[in-house]
Design a protein around this motif. Structure first.
Motif, PDB file in Angstrom:
ATOM      1  N   GLU A  50       0.829  -1.211   0.000  1.00 14.90           N
ATOM      2  CA  GLU A  50       0.000   0.000   0.000  1.00 14.90           C
ATOM      3  C   GLU A  50       0.861   1.258   0.000  1.00 14.90           C
ATOM      4  OE1 GLU A  50      -2.440  -0.670   3.445  1.00 14.90           O
ATOM      5  OE2 GLU A  50      -3.599  -2.244   2.443  1.00 14.90           O
ATOM      6  N   LYS A  56      -2.801  -2.834  -5.515  1.00 16.32           N
ATOM      7  CA  LYS A  56      -3.825  -3.285  -6.461  1.00 16.32           C
ATOM      8  C   LYS A  56      -3.243  -4.217  -7.521  1.00 16.32           C
ATOM      9  CE  LYS A  56      -7.025   0.456  -5.646  1.00 16.32           C
ATOM     10  NZ  LYS A  56      -6.469   0.759  -4.370  1.00 16.32           N
ATOM     11  N   SER A  91      -6.048  -5.770  -1.691  1.00 10.94           N
ATOM     12  CA  SER A  91      -6.932  -4.637  -1.947  1.00 10.94           C
ATOM     13  C   SER A  91      -7.970  -4.937  -3.016  1.00 10.94           C
ATOM     14  CB  SER A  91      -6.111  -3.412  -2.364  1.00 10.94           C
ATOM     15  OG  SER A  91      -5.253  -3.037  -1.310  1.00 10.94           O
ATOM     16  N   LYS A  92      -7.682  -5.874  -3.913  1.00 10.13           N
ATOM     17  CA  LYS A  92      -8.615  -6.239  -4.968  1.00 10.13           C
ATOM     18  C   LYS A  92      -9.400  -7.513  -4.632  1.00 10.13           C
ATOM     19  CE  LYS A  92      -8.646  -4.720  -8.742  1.00 10.13           C
ATOM     20  NZ  LYS A  92      -9.533  -3.831  -9.450  1.00 10.13           N
TER      21      LYS A  92
END
Length: 153
Positions: A50, A56, A91-92
């Motif tokens: 991050e 991502k 995150s995805k």
């Protein structure tokens, strides 16, 4: 530099978690310690992704190659069983449970926790949704598995 090495991408990497998860005895202390260490490592990795703006682009799958019996054995541990678990983290990640928790009393005929989703369907989904590959080219019988939605659009 614009070389093949500089442009090379890593699609899949595999690591083995620290510690020993084959907890036939003294499970409470050992399992807690190893799970904490593994989870802290995953969290640190995710936070680093991050901070670098790469979160991502990376999906983490954590799985166990075997399940555990619901009953404690005679040495404060549990023996190998049929139903295991897996987690897709990132995150995805869709962030949902696949399958259902079958409970610890409604066991199959061999006294195993009942399996409620097929890991091959998860692999098919990750191949197709995340890596963009046709799972039928990699996993025999792929078209017959339920494929859960694992990746956010």
């Amino acid at each position: 530099p614009d070389t093949a090495v500089a442009r090379a991408a890593t699609w899949v990497a595999t690591i083995r978690a620290a510690g020993g998860y084959d907890t036939h005895s003294g499970q409470a202390e050992d399992l807690s310690k190893y799970l904490t260490e593994t989870c802290e490592g995953i969290l640190a990795f995710q936070r680093d992704l991050e901070a670098r703006g790469l979160d991502k682009r990376v999906m983490i799958e954590v799985w166990s190659e075997f399940g555990r019996r619901p009953q404690e054995n005679g040495s404060a541990g549990t023996d190998h069983g049929a139903a295991g678990c897996a987690f897709v983290i990132g995150s995805k990640s869709q962030g949902q449970m696949v399958g259902e928790f079958p409970g610890l009393t409604n066991l199959d005929s061999a006294d195993n926790v009942r399996v409620t989703s097929d890991f091959r369907g998860m692999y098919c989904s990750l191949l197709e949704e995340w890596l963009g590959f046709d799972s039928t080219q990699v996993i025999p019988g792929a078209s017959s598995f339920a494929k859960p939605k694992l990746v956010k659009a």
